[in-house]
Design a protein around this motif. Structure first.
Motif, PDB file in Angstrom:
ATOM      1  N   UNK A   1       0.834  -1.215   0.000  1.00 48.87           N
ATOM      2  CA  UNK A   1       0.000   0.000   0.000  1.00 48.87           C
ATOM      3  C   UNK A   1       0.858   1.251   0.000  1.00 48.87           C
ATOM      4  N   UNK A   2       1.886   1.243   0.841  1.00 49.54           N
ATOM      5  CA  UNK A   2       2.765   2.395   0.957  1.00 49.54           C
ATOM      6  C   UNK A   2       3.466   2.689  -0.372  1.00 49.54           C
ATOM      7  N   UNK A   3       3.973   1.663  -1.013  1.00 46.75           N
ATOM      8  CA  UNK A   3       4.757   1.856  -2.231  1.00 46.75           C
ATOM      9  C   UNK A   3       3.921   2.086  -3.486  1.00 46.75           C
ATOM     10  N   UNK A   4       2.835   1.347  -3.640  1.00 50.38           N
ATOM     11  CA  UNK A   4       2.115   1.335  -4.910  1.00 50.38           C
ATOM     12  C   UNK A   4       1.665   2.726  -5.351  1.00 50.38           C
ATOM     13  N   UNK A   5       0.895   3.381  -4.541  1.00 49.36           N
ATOM     14  CA  UNK A   5       0.369   4.693  -4.917  1.00 49.36           C
ATOM     15  C   UNK A   5       1.441   5.751  -5.023  1.00 49.36           C
TER      16      UNK A   5
END
Length: 191
Positions: free
Chosen positions: A149-153
């Motif tokens: 979640x932290x990296x994707x967006x």
């Protein structure tokens, strides 16, 4: 095919003068699908839950899956053609071009990998186009979901910034330097 047509026919593989048909197909397919993804996410941020947003966002996982496959193919194709591709130039400008492309490729790989990590650790699983790839985790693997979640967006927006820089530099190449960079990727062979 006439001799003139044979001289102007676009090669399948890259050459030192221009990018071939496969590179162009991959480049512009990825560009179109990235545009779809960013329009959808931009609409989601701007409008929230609206029918037009659902139209775009509802396909996000499927389009992302196709994008990932195309990006992997693009990286493999670029590596197999690395000695035949048009040269980025020497000096600081050439180094900046190589580093910019490396950053763009890296971001394009990391964005879907982070989504896959999130999906692997998540409770919904991953089944694009109805084909199960990852089964749902019960209980979810929290660190994978949170890290994904932290990296994707965030990395997706970094990718958009890199794409904007890429487009800006094409404008510099064409408008100021007039060196045929856009022609090598989008147009015909120079006479």
């Amino acid at each position: 095919m006439t001799q003139t047509q044979m001289k102007t026919a676009l090669p399948l593989r890259d050459t030192p003068q221009l990018y071939g048909r496969i590179t162009r197909l991959l480049h512009w397919s990825i560009a179109a699908l990235m545009l779809w993804q960013f329009v959808g996410m931009g609409l989601k941020l701007a409008l929230g839950r609206q029918p037009i947003v659902a139209f775009f966002v509802g396909s996000h996982q499927k389009v992302g899956t196709v994008l990932f496959v195309l990006i992997v193919l693009r990286v493999v194709w670029a590596l197999t053609n690395r000695r035949n591709r048009p040269h980025h130039g020497d000096g600081v400008v050439g180094l900046a071009a190589r580093l910019g492309h490396l950053a763009l490729y890296g971001a394009m790989i990391l964005v879907p990998l982070s989504a896959l990590m999130r999906a692997y650790g998540g409770e919904r699983g991953f089944a694009p186009f109805g084909f199960p790839i990852f089964a749902p985790q019960q209980p979810p693997i929290g660190w994978m979901v949170q890290f994904g979640e932290l990296l994707h967006g965030e990395l997706a927006w970094v990718t958009l910034a890199l794409i904007a820089g890429h487009v800006l530099m094409v404008g510099v190449h064409e408008g100021m330097w007039r060196d045929g960079t856009l022609t090598r990727m989008a147009g015909r062979r120079r006479a």
